[in-house]
Design a protein around this motif. Structure first.
Motif, PDB file in Angstrom:
ATOM      1  N   LEU A   1       0.848  -1.188   0.000  1.00  0.00           N
ATOM      2  CA  LEU A   1       0.000   0.000   0.000  1.00  0.00           C
ATOM      3  C   LEU A   1       0.885   1.239   0.000  1.00  0.00           C
ATOM      4  CD1 LEU A   1      -2.370  -1.211   2.844  1.00  0.00           C
ATOM      5  CD2 LEU A   1      -2.779  -1.381   0.384  1.00  0.00           C
TER       6      LEU A   1
ATOM      7  N   ASP B   1      -2.960   6.438   0.485  1.00  0.00           N
ATOM      8  CA  ASP B   1      -4.172   5.616   0.452  1.00  0.00           C
ATOM      9  C   ASP B   1      -4.659   5.304   1.863  1.00  0.00           C
ATOM     10  OD1 ASP B   1      -4.195   5.586  -2.320  1.00  0.00           O
ATOM     11  OD2 ASP B   1      -3.185   3.632  -2.466  1.00  0.00           O
ATOM     12  N   CYS B   2      -3.720   5.021   2.766  1.00  0.00           N
ATOM     13  CA  CYS B   2      -4.081   4.729   4.162  1.00  0.00           C
ATOM     14  C   CYS B   2      -4.703   5.954   4.832  1.00  0.00           C
ATOM     15  CB  CYS B   2      -2.860   4.266   4.945  1.00  0.00           C
ATOM     16  SG  CYS B   2      -2.270   2.652   4.427  1.00  0.00           S
TER      17      CYS B   2
ATOM     18  N   GLU C   1      -6.264   8.451   3.285  1.00  0.00           N
ATOM     19  CA  GLU C   1      -7.592   8.650   2.696  1.00  0.00           C
ATOM     20  C   GLU C   1      -8.617   7.694   3.287  1.00  0.00           C
ATOM     21  OE1 GLU C   1      -7.628   8.681  -1.580  1.00  0.00           O
ATOM     22  OE2 GLU C   1      -6.174  10.311  -1.675  1.00  0.00           O
ATOM     23  N   LYS C   2      -8.243   6.438   3.478  1.00  0.00           N
ATOM     24  CA  LYS C   2      -9.168   5.455   4.058  1.00  0.00           C
ATOM     25  C   LYS C   2      -9.525   5.829   5.487  1.00  0.00           C
ATOM     26  CE  LYS C   2     -10.108   0.602   4.910  1.00  0.00           C
ATOM     27  NZ  LYS C   2     -11.285   1.018   5.614  1.00  0.00           N
TER      28      LYS C   2
END
Length: 96
Positions: free
Chosen positions: A48, A52-53, A55-56
């Motif tokens: 990853l 992205d982490c 945003e999640k």
């Protein structure tokens, strides 16, 4: 006696986001998210990327990320683990 010192390398990310629960027009908010090198390495080992982490994490809270930028350069900090442990134990008991 040897001190229990841990060196942390920290990277900050400036996150611009909107709260999707607010009525339109939604104001933009800013927050700094900080990860240490071990966390970043773990995320990358899982295939990853950090953005992205982030945003999640925001999406799970009902927020929409507009932009993520690194907040300057990496910084290092030395943490006295014994002191941190004692402080946390005192806080857990209700004292400061």
């Amino acid at each position: 006696m040897k001190k229990s010192i841990k060196k942390l390398t920290l990277t900050g990310y400036q996150v611009e986001y909107v709260d999707l629960r607010e009525p339109k027009p939604r104001p933009h908010h800013m927050e700094t998210v900080v990860y240490d090198a071990d966390m970043i390495r773990t995320v990358e080992m899982l295939g990853l990327n950090v953005t992205d982490c982030i945003e999640k994490r925001f999406a799970d809270g009902g927020y929409k990320v507009v932009q993520i930028e690194k907040a300057g350069q990496k910084v290092s900090a030395a943490v006295d683990l014994e002191y941190l442990y004692q402080k946390a134990a005192a806080e857990e008991k209700g004292g400061y």
